[in-house]
Design a protein around this motif. Structure first.
Motif, mmCIF file in Angstrom:
data_model
loop_
_atom_site.group_PDB
_atom_site.id
_atom_site.type_symbol
_atom_site.label_atom_id
_atom_site.label_comp_id
_atom_site.label_asym_id
_atom_site.label_seq_id
_atom_site.Cartn_x
_atom_site.Cartn_y
_atom_site.Cartn_z
ATOM 1 N N THR A 177 41.098 41.136 32.684
ATOM 2 C CA THR A 177 41.734 40.280 32.136
ATOM 3 C C THR A 177 41.576 39.419 30.260
ATOM 4 O O THR A 177 42.482 38.903 29.911
ATOM 5 C CB THR A 177 42.177 39.452 33.136
ATOM 6 O OG1 THR A 177 40.687 38.729 33.599
ATOM 7 C CG2 THR A 177 42.162 39.788 34.006
ATOM 8 N N GLN A 178 40.054 38.975 30.379
ATOM 9 C CA GLN A 178 40.064 38.236 28.975
ATOM 10 C C GLN A 178 40.164 38.859 27.443
ATOM 11 O O GLN A 178 40.738 38.701 27.218
ATOM 12 C CB GLN A 178 38.448 37.862 28.973
ATOM 13 C CG GLN A 178 37.685 36.848 30.495
ATOM 14 C CD GLN A 178 38.066 37.122 31.236
ATOM 15 O OE1 GLN A 178 38.100 38.312 32.249
ATOM 16 N NE2 GLN A 178 36.606 36.914 32.509
ATOM 17 N N GLN A 179 40.351 40.406 27.825
ATOM 18 C CA GLN A 179 39.922 41.601 26.556
ATOM 19 C C GLN A 179 41.262 41.490 26.954
ATOM 20 O O GLN A 179 42.381 41.406 25.772
ATOM 21 C CB GLN A 179 39.269 42.475 26.758
ATOM 22 C CG GLN A 179 38.063 42.957 26.690
ATOM 23 C CD GLN A 179 37.599 44.082 27.189
ATOM 24 O OE1 GLN A 179 37.140 44.527 28.641
ATOM 25 N NE2 GLN A 179 36.872 44.908 26.318
ATOM 26 N N PHE A 180 42.426 41.558 28.250
ATOM 27 C CA PHE A 180 44.259 41.874 27.362
ATOM 28 C C PHE A 180 44.419 40.181 27.183
ATOM 29 O O PHE A 180 45.480 40.194 26.429
ATOM 30 C CB PHE A 180 44.503 42.000 29.432
ATOM 31 C CG PHE A 180 45.723 42.026 28.578
ATOM 32 C CD1 PHE A 180 46.112 43.595 28.810
ATOM 33 C CD2 PHE A 180 46.506 41.344 29.525
ATOM 34 C CE1 PHE A 180 47.826 43.504 28.476
ATOM 35 C CE2 PHE A 180 48.623 41.830 29.502
ATOM 36 C CZ PHE A 180 48.808 42.423 29.031
ATOM 37 N N THR A 189 39.960 39.730 40.837
ATOM 38 C CA THR A 189 38.996 40.516 41.912
ATOM 39 C C THR A 189 39.082 41.903 42.437
ATOM 40 O O THR A 189 39.940 42.157 41.380
ATOM 41 C CB THR A 189 38.785 39.227 43.564
ATOM 42 O OG1 THR A 189 40.472 40.098 43.874
ATOM 43 C CG2 THR A 189 39.140 37.789 43.487
ATOM 44 N N SER A 190 37.813 42.520 42.555
ATOM 45 C CA SER A 190 37.161 43.773 42.628
ATOM 46 C C SER A 190 39.402 44.364 43.607
ATOM 47 O O SER A 190 39.797 45.289 43.058
ATOM 48 C CB SER A 190 36.289 44.343 43.386
ATOM 49 O OG SER A 190 36.420 43.693 44.838
ATOM 50 N N SER A 191 39.917 43.656 44.203
ATOM 51 C CA SER A 191 41.534 43.726 44.926
ATOM 52 C C SER A 191 42.575 43.341 44.225
ATOM 53 O O SER A 191 43.354 44.320 45.036
ATOM 54 C CB SER A 191 41.640 42.932 46.523
ATOM 55 O OG SER A 191 41.456 42.146 46.281
ATOM 56 N N GLY A 192 42.070 43.164 43.069
ATOM 57 C CA GLY A 192 43.109 42.936 41.777
ATOM 58 C C GLY A 192 43.528 41.417 42.298
ATOM 59 O O GLY A 192 44.956 40.840 41.578
ATOM 60 N N TYR A 193 43.664 40.946 43.245
ATOM 61 C CA TYR A 193 44.102 39.533 43.564
ATOM 62 C C TYR A 193 43.613 38.561 42.780
ATOM 63 O O TYR A 193 42.597 38.127 41.513
ATOM 64 C CB TYR A 193 43.777 38.908 45.205
ATOM 65 C CG TYR A 193 43.469 37.831 45.514
ATOM 66 C CD1 TYR A 193 45.562 37.799 45.393
ATOM 67 C CD2 TYR A 193 43.464 36.221 44.449
ATOM 68 C CE1 TYR A 193 45.679 36.002 46.696
ATOM 69 C CE2 TYR A 193 44.004 35.383 45.304
ATOM 70 C CZ TYR A 193 44.967 34.982 46.063
ATOM 71 O OH TYR A 193 45.544 33.811 46.437
ATOM 72 N N MET A 194 44.672 37.765 42.130
ATOM 73 C CA MET A 194 44.195 36.753 40.727
ATOM 74 C C MET A 194 44.206 35.693 41.556
ATOM 75 O O MET A 194 45.117 34.698 42.125
ATOM 76 C CB MET A 194 45.916 36.935 39.723
ATOM 77 C CG MET A 194 46.080 38.042 39.928
ATOM 78 S SD MET A 194 44.827 38.608 38.416
ATOM 79 C CE MET A 194 45.466 38.361 36.898
ATOM 80 N N GLU A 195 42.797 35.129 41.293
ATOM 81 C CA GLU A 195 42.397 34.107 41.731
ATOM 82 C C GLU A 195 42.540 32.616 40.601
ATOM 83 O O GLU A 195 42.979 32.679 39.671
ATOM 84 C CB GLU A 195 40.903 33.924 41.984
ATOM 85 C CG GLU A 195 40.872 34.596 42.939
ATOM 86 C CD GLU A 195 39.075 34.561 43.227
ATOM 87 O OE1 GLU A 195 38.371 33.973 42.245
ATOM 88 O OE2 GLU A 195 38.477 34.874 44.571
ATOM 89 N N ARG A 196 43.057 31.436 41.329
ATOM 90 C CA ARG A 196 43.309 30.185 39.678
ATOM 91 C C ARG A 196 44.716 29.832 39.275
ATOM 92 O O ARG A 196 44.166 29.539 38.694
ATOM 93 C CB ARG A 196 42.291 30.429 39.434
ATOM 94 C CG ARG A 196 40.423 29.793 39.462
ATOM 95 C CD ARG A 196 39.128 29.760 39.320
ATOM 96 N NE ARG A 196 38.605 30.628 37.774
ATOM 97 C CZ ARG A 196 37.984 30.356 37.744
ATOM 98 N NH1 ARG A 196 36.598 29.394 37.846
ATOM 99 N NH2 ARG A 196 37.879 31.588 36.801
ATOM 100 N N TYR A 197 45.637 31.228 39.629
ATOM 101 C CA TYR A 197 46.438 30.990 38.553
ATOM 102 C C TYR A 197 47.142 29.546 38.961
ATOM 103 O O TYR A 197 48.243 29.544 38.543
ATOM 104 C CB TYR A 197 47.720 32.064 39.630
ATOM 105 C CG TYR A 197 48.006 33.068 38.576
ATOM 106 C CD1 TYR A 197 48.547 33.085 37.266
ATOM 107 C CD2 TYR A 197 49.790 32.057 39.218
ATOM 108 C CE1 TYR A 197 49.148 33.354 36.740
ATOM 109 C CE2 TYR A 197 50.723 32.758 37.895
ATOM 110 C CZ TYR A 197 50.389 33.778 37.233
ATOM 111 O OH TYR A 197 51.584 33.896 36.510
#
Length: 405
Positions: A45-48, A366-374
């Motif tokens: 996500t950081q690179q994107f 996360t590894s499941s794809g869930y976006m935390e701290r949105y």
């Protein structure tokens, strides 16, 4: 006295709207393609976030350099020069096969695309009086909505068939056709040259930057685009992994949201002309902040509710941008207009680039794809929106004193 729109005026608004459509689509297409790009290029996500922000930073820097020359040439020639560069850079994005190739292509795209909006808005300010700029801006900025209705669903569809690069090739092809129309049918825009003050390009840039009466507008525009740059890059991933939207339903979400925005944008533009541009900005900002906080805290949600919340959010965000751009267009003097618009656009792009980078650091996938701290992003964006309301108050005072109403 009411302003009468001629057939040529309508053509200018239409072609500038279509130009904005291609530029906006080029930027926005990365958001729904984010899931595919991160997976295929195996990036974080950081690179994107860096890919998104690199476009913004290069656009901002380009705008600053272009500002000194913005009022020295026919605006049509300036528009064509940067649009041709934009088409070429977008084509490079369409043949990118690695992270660094894509990063470089997005930087080059930003160099050219970052100046196009400011030139377009300068043309609008040259050709249309303040009392109708809200509706003109409202129509031109339906490009954001149209890119969702027509561009994003088609882009996602063909990316599923031929890969994530294919939408960029589509955009390059359409943009090339728009360039031909501009070359043959747009008349020279040279009114500002009649009032030109002879200055070296660098001196013109410095003088415009240092003009005290322009400070409030530059400061206000710093935070204006923060919300879009922070929320949009991860919007598709948030919809899929947090809200439970199926990947194949994403085009429907963008399409319906866009249809609502296409009708909402011109209405918001007319309202800003009618009730006052700053009043419209305050109302839209307050409502947008409330919806953003609610949206970023949502969990698994039925598709109709996701579509509804997205739709009203985009209408309020569009209303903010329409009223703000119409208001700030009245700040500069004619001989500074191109430089002012370029600097304002650059400030937005650079601050937006910082915002996208910060968003990439705040949000964790996360590894499941869930976006935390949105949800944290929601509070940050809402705070930026409310601060901008206070900053735009000073801009409104300048415009009222200048135009005596």
């Amino acid at each position: 006295m009411d302003f009468k729109f001629s057939a040529y005026h309508i053509f200018v608004v239409g072609i500038l709207a279509f130009l904005q459509f291609t530029v906006v689509l080029d930027f926005m297409i990365l958001s729904p393609l984010g899931v595919l790009v991160m997976k295929e290029l195996q990036i974080s996500t950081q690179q994107f976030g860096f890919v998104v922000s690199a476009y913004a930073f290069s656009a901002g820097i380009s705008g600053i350099f272009a500002a000194g020359f913005a009022d020295r040439f026919d605006r049509k020639k300036m528009l064509l020069f940067f649009y041709i560069g934009f088409v070429f850079a977008t084509f490079l994005c369409g043949i990118a096969t690695s992270y660094f190739f894509l990063l470089g292509a997005r930087i080059l795209t930003g160099v050219f695309a970052g100046v196009l909006s400011s030139i377009s808005f300068a043309i609008v300010a040259d050709l249309f009086p303040l009392q109708v700029r809200g509706r003109v801006m409202g129509f031109i900025m339906t490009a954001f909505a149209a890119s969702q209705v027509f561009g994003l669903p088609i882009g996602i569809f063909i990316s599923n068939l031929w890969g994530w690069q294919s939408p960029f090739l589509m955009i390059a092809g359409i943009s090339g056709l728009v360039g031909f129309v501009i070359f043959f049918y747009l008349k020279p825009v040279t009114t500002h040259l009649d009032n030109k003050i002879e200055r070296h390009a660098f001196l013109h840039l410095v003088k415009t930057l240092a003009e005290p009466k322009y400070f409030p507008a530059f400061i206000a525009t710093t935070l204006l685009a923060t919300g879009g740059f922070m929320l949009m890059p991860f919007g598709s991933a948030f919809s899929v992994h947090n809200l439970g939207v199926r990947l194949e339903d994403l085009p429907l979400v963008y399409m319906i949201t866009g249809v609502v925005s296409i009708f909402g944008g011109p209405i918001m533009g007319r309202l800003s002309d009618w009730i006052g541009k700053y009043k419209m900005f305050v109302i839209a900002s307050a409502l947008a902040a409330i919806v953003i906080i609610y949206y970023t805290k949502m969990q698994i949600t039925p598709l109709p509710i996701v579509i509804f919340v997205n739709s009203i959010l985009f209408v309020f965000v569009s209303a903010r941008m329409i009223s703000a751009n119409a208001l700030t267009s009245a700040v500069p003097d004619l001989h500074d207009r191109g430089a002012f618009m370029a600097i304002s656009s650059s400030v937005q792009q650079i601050s937006g680039g910082i915002a996208a980078s910060v968003a990439g650091l705040i949000v964790v996938q996360t590894s499941s794809g869930y976006m935390e701290r949105y949800d944290i992003l929601g509070y940050v964006v809402a705070a930026a929106i409310l601060i901008t309301v206070a900053l735009m108050y000073n801009v409104n005072k300048i415009v009222l004193s200048k135009h005596g109403k």
